[in-house]
Design a protein around this motif. Structure first.
Motif, mmCIF file in Angstrom:
data_model
loop_
_atom_site.group_PDB
_atom_site.id
_atom_site.type_symbol
_atom_site.label_atom_id
_atom_site.label_comp_id
_atom_site.label_asym_id
_atom_site.label_seq_id
_atom_site.Cartn_x
_atom_site.Cartn_y
_atom_site.Cartn_z
ATOM 1 N N GLY A 38 0.880 -1.055 -0.065
ATOM 2 C CA GLY A 38 -0.141 0.085 0.061
ATOM 3 C C GLY A 38 0.919 1.317 0.011
ATOM 4 N N GLY A 39 0.659 1.898 -0.770
ATOM 5 C CA GLY A 39 1.346 3.532 -0.946
ATOM 6 C C GLY A 39 2.663 3.206 -1.693
ATOM 7 N N VAL A 40 2.935 2.161 -2.331
ATOM 8 C CA VAL A 40 4.377 1.783 -2.959
ATOM 9 C C VAL A 40 3.877 2.272 -4.571
ATOM 10 N N GLN A 41 4.936 3.247 -5.036
ATOM 11 C CA GLN A 41 4.722 3.616 -6.539
ATOM 12 C C GLN A 41 6.107 3.551 -7.178
ATOM 13 N N GLY A 88 0.442 -2.854 4.936
ATOM 14 C CA GLY A 88 -0.079 -4.255 4.694
ATOM 15 C C GLY A 88 -1.298 -3.941 5.632
ATOM 16 N N PRO A 89 -2.047 -5.334 5.942
ATOM 17 C CA PRO A 89 -3.155 -5.337 6.947
ATOM 18 C C PRO A 89 -2.816 -5.501 8.526
ATOM 19 N N GLY A 90 -1.677 -5.712 8.746
ATOM 20 C CA GLY A 90 -1.180 -5.942 10.194
ATOM 21 C C GLY A 90 -1.390 -4.959 11.088
ATOM 22 N N MET A 91 -1.265 -3.696 10.904
ATOM 23 C CA MET A 91 -1.271 -2.758 11.750
ATOM 24 C C MET A 91 -2.852 -2.128 11.992
ATOM 25 N N SER A 92 -3.690 -2.252 10.795
ATOM 26 C CA SER A 92 -5.156 -1.800 11.100
ATOM 27 C C SER A 92 -5.710 -3.267 11.967
ATOM 28 N N PHE A 93 -5.220 -4.099 11.434
ATOM 29 C CA PHE A 93 -5.722 -5.645 12.241
ATOM 30 C C PHE A 93 -5.631 -5.392 13.778
ATOM 31 N N SER A 240 -6.010 2.034 1.590
ATOM 32 C CA SER A 240 -7.132 2.028 1.880
ATOM 33 C C SER A 240 -7.820 0.658 1.799
ATOM 34 N N ALA A 241 -7.416 0.097 1.039
ATOM 35 C CA ALA A 241 -7.952 -1.508 0.614
ATOM 36 C C ALA A 241 -7.276 -2.345 1.979
ATOM 37 N N GLN A 242 -6.039 -2.241 2.317
ATOM 38 C CA GLN A 242 -5.536 -2.909 3.320
ATOM 39 C C GLN A 242 -6.089 -2.522 4.525
ATOM 40 N N VAL A 243 -6.487 -1.270 4.989
ATOM 41 C CA VAL A 243 -7.149 -0.956 6.119
ATOM 42 C C VAL A 243 -8.374 -1.787 6.319
#
Ligand SMILES: *[C@@H]1O[C@H](CO)[C@@H](O)[C@H](O)[C@H]1NC(C)=O
Ligand SMILES: *[C@@H]1O[C@H](CO)[C@@H](O)[C@H](O)[C@H]1NC(C)=O
Ligand SMILES: *[C@@H]1O[C@H](CO)[C@@H](O)[C@H](O)[C@H]1NC(C)=O
Length: 261
Positions: A38-41, A88-93, A240-243
């Motif tokens: 997420g956020g990597v370009q 990634g999803p870890g922190m929002s999890f 935002s998808a990862q959140v």
């Protein structure tokens, strides 16, 4: 001055009681979308951390050197070392879990996902291989400091959609992985929440999705990533998808915890 001392004392007491309770450990494994892009370009992370993924004193991360530090994205930067990692999803999890049940702190996140530049197939996660060994070794190291492993979050499969042999064997290999991990950690009913891929690198997405959605093992739940927004690379989940995914994983985790087995 007195107020300051009181606050300091309160903090120290909170810290001491938190560490004496031991950590609630969460293993993160799979490929790039679990690692986080997420956020990597253009191989650069934009550094933007959404509110739901902000660091929290009750969320720690096991580094590659097996030390605990305050967790912050990119969680996999010293594990998935051959690419640029992002959210990634870890922190929002973890934040969502603590919001629902603060007694589950401190949470110890153990990043083990590897996407690398080409992704990883589930056959590379077989018993005895580098990725599997790293997962088991890190899980045991995390536990040795006190605490227990609460759950495994697994998100992988995109690289198994290219080749027919890989896709056909996915269901069997996924069950083997879950069974091996539970056996090697001595935890036969270790809760596992995994993700059904939304699309993939090849054309056999439906075969792999079906294998994931139809995996019926005790204390295993599947959440569906289909329809979550992708980055401009059309390959990876956006921040935002990862959140959203982190929240879905947390809901499924509580669902498993509350289930009478
Ligand atoms: C990424 O690289 C491409 C091609 O070099 C360029 O057109 C684009 O503007 C870059 N995007 C960002 C966000 O830097
Ligand atoms: C990174 O790349 C090196 C060199 O190709 C390789 O030996 C190593 O296994 C890779 N590590 C990971 C975590 O992908
Ligand atoms: C990341 O996840 C999305 C949603 O499941 C999927 O469409 C995409 O193929 C994945 N990307 C990679 C590189 O695995």
């Amino acid at each position: 001055m007195l107020a300051f001392l009181c606050i300091l004392l309160l903090r120290l007491t909170a810290y001491a009681s938190a560490s004496s309770r031991g950590k609630h450990i969460i293993l993160l494994a799979g490929q790039s979308n679990m690692s986080g892009r997420g956020g990597v370009q253009n191989n650069t992370w934009d550094g933007l951390v959404p509110l739901q993924s902000q660091p929290n004193p009750s969320i720690l991360r096991l580094t590659a050197a097996l030390t605990w530090v305050k967790a912050r994205d990119p969680l996999h930067k010293d594990i998935d070392v051959n690419v640029t990692c992002g959210v990634g999803p870890g922190m929002s999890f973890a934040n969502r879990v603590l919001e629902i049940d603060p007694r589950l702190g401190p949470i110890g996140l153990v990043p083990c996902a590897v996407g690398g530049p080409r992704g990883t197939k589930i056959s590379e996660w077989g018993k005895g291989g580098f990725l599997y060994n790293q997962l088991v070794t890190r899980a045991k190291a995390a536990r040795s400091g006190g605490g227990s492993i609460l759950a495994v979050l697994w998100y992988q499969g995109e690289s198994d959609t290219v080749n027919e042999v890989d896709a056909k064997n996915y269901k069997r290999r996924l069950a083997n992985l879950f069974n091996n991990l539970r056996a090697d950690l001595g935890s036969p009913l270790l809760p596992i929440v995994h993700v059904a891929i939304g699309s993939g690198q090849g054309s056999l997405v439906e075969t792999v999705r079906k294998a994931q959605l139809e995996t019926k093992l005790r204390k295993v739940r599947c959440v569906d990533a289909k329809g979550l927004p992708l980055l401009a690379d059309n390959l990876h989940l956006s921040t935002s998808a990862q959140v959203r995914l982190g929240g879905m994983l947390a809901d499924a985790f509580f669902n498993l915890r509350n289930q009478v087995s």
